[in-house]
Design a protein around this motif. Structure first.
Motif: not given
Length: 484
Positions: A355, A401, A411, A417
């Motif tokens: 992150e 995001y 996340r 991702p």
């Protein structure tokens, strides 16, 4: 007297008399302008972009990237063009993951990354993995892979933890400092001891200032490589002189390591690479052995790609944790493995690092130069165009995001991702070979810091450009409190 002891004088009996010639040759052959003039590409064949002089656009892209990239996207849309010195070369930037996929999945024979990274040539050398393309890149990547596989990473982890612990041992309750400086100190030792394999303090003392001077240069110096006459003056001359000195030390270390009686037992990256070459030569494959020049270029590449980038990610991580008490508490529990097992704890610290790399990208973009016409983002682009995704803009897209300005490690917890949305290490066949090493190193360092100290952010911070990377302008200042 050892080879390294003689490194200060070129005319010696240990085979270093050629080093100045090797350095001089690199400056000549790896300069961004060494490839000759490129055909001019009419602007009407390119996506829109500013019509300012190429020098102004280059300065804006390198010095003001955190303002310039978003401004370009707002002004011209998701695909835009800037023109760069020398020769007003066009750079087409994309910002949507589907367009990034077109770049990363392009045929490596036609999408050359090396030419797009040519500004780094005088420092890294023409054999650098970042500057090679086609069959040369495939060969180098294959030879460099063994020291970065999973088994090797597990062996490095304890060495890195020991170096991080030695750094943290120097801290005291209540100390306030620039975390970037302390993290740079840790990652420098990792490069010198885990990658280069240097442990003798005299040798480390000789290498540290040369390595730091190589990393800590301004974008102005990089721009100067396009104008070789500048190398006789001021900051450019100091950079060149430092390269001669660093090369002397590195070639001496490489040549001495080849003859080291304990080479077979050594676990550092350089020793592993030399052993791979020796084994290949013994099996009748001398072409799979890296020469001294190749080893030097790859080691400098690992230095530039893995030293300041990892340090910067760690500094931003500590600063963000120091601003968010809940996330800090959760990270301390993960580091100390309170209520979680080792794998769960490391997974959280890994998510925190990822992150930080999303919110504070260290590198602004990834580029390829087209060797043949290609269609990207709906534009038919001619050969000679450099194209690539903007990491700065991609990581801030709200549809990828939500609340992109918020530091939210969840996340990345328990999930990867979506493809081509988190790209600090590039992507496709050219994804950074040291990505796993960098994340493993970051987790190991965070574990040592948070086990011993609580962290509090001191003031706000913002990015500034240093060489090709972005670092915290005020060094990501923190105050540490010893844990009971």
């Amino acid at each position: 007297m050892t080879t390294l002891d003689n490194a200060a004088g070129l005319e010696d009996a240990d085979g270093l008399a050629d080093v100045a010639d090797l350095t001089r040759s690199r400056f000549r052959t790896a300069a961004p302008s060494a490839g000759g003039a490129l055909p001019r590409i009419p602007r009407d064949q390119l996506p829109p972009g500013p019509r300012w002089p190429a020098l102004v656009q280059t300065i804006a892209l390198m010095r003001l990237r955190h303002w310039f990239h978003p401004w370009l996207q707002r002004r011209y849309g998701d695909v835009y063009t800037v023109h760069l010195i020398p020769q007003s070369r066009p750079l087409v930037m994309v910002t949507r993951p589907e367009h990034t996929k077109e770049v990363f999945s392009g045929d490596p024979e036609q999408f050359h990354a090396g030419k797009g990274n040519a500004i780094l040539g005088p420092i890294m050398g023409q054999h650098s993995l970042l500057l090679q393309d086609s069959i040369d890149h495939k060969r180098a990547r294959k030879l460099l892979m063994p020291p970065f596989n999973g088994a090797a990473l597990r062996e490095y982890e304890q060495m890195i933890s020991d170096l991080a612990r030695a750094e943290v041992d120097r801290w005291s309750d209540g100390d306030t400092f620039r975390s970037l400086d302390r993290m740079n100190a840790v990652t420098l030792e990792v490069i010198l001891q885990v990658v280069f394999g240097v442990s003798d303090e005299q040798r480390l003392a000789a290498l540290r200032p040369r390595v730091n001077a190589t990393v800590d240069i301004s974008p102005t110096v990089l721009l100067g490589w396009g104008y070789p006459f500048l190398q006789r003056f001021g900051v450019w001359k100091r950079t060149v002189d430092n390269q001669y000195e660093l090369d002397r030390l590195m070639y001496a270390e490489i040549r001495e390591r080849r003859e080291a009686p304990d080479l077979a037992e050594r676990g550092d990256v350089l020793s592993r690479l030399i052993r791979v070459g020796q084994e290949a030569a013994a099996e009748g494959r001398p072409e799979d052995a890296l020469s001294d020049v190749e080893l030097r270029d790859q080691l400098v590449t690992l230095l530039l790609a893995g030293h300041e980038t990892t340090a910067t990610a760690l500094a931003w991580t500590l600063h963000e944790l120091g601003r968010h008490p809940e996330l800090h508490a959760r990270s301390v529990a993960a580091a100390r493995r309170d209520g979680v097992d080792a794998a769960e704890g490391d997974a959280w610290l890994d998510a925190v690092l990822k992150e930080a790399l999303r919110l504070h990208p260290v590198i602004p973009m990834v580029v390829r130069t087209l060797q043949a016409p290609a269609t990207i983002a709906g534009y038919d682009l001619p050969a000679g165009t450099t194209v690539g995704p903007s990491i700065v803009v991609t990581h801030q897209r709200s549809e990828l995001y939500p609340d992109p300005e918020v530091f939210r490690p969840d996340r990345f917890l328990g999930q990867n991702p979506p493809p081509n949305t988190w790209i600090p290490f590039g992507g496709g066949a050219r994804r950074c070979i040291g990505a796993g090493f960098s994340l493993m190193e970051g987790v190991a360092v965070l574990r040592e810091v948070l086990t011993r100290f609580d962290v509090e952010a001191v003031g706000e911070d913002e990015p500034k450009v240093r060489n090709i990377t972005s670092v915290p302008r005020r060094g990501a200042r923190i105050r540490v409190r010893a844990r009971a």
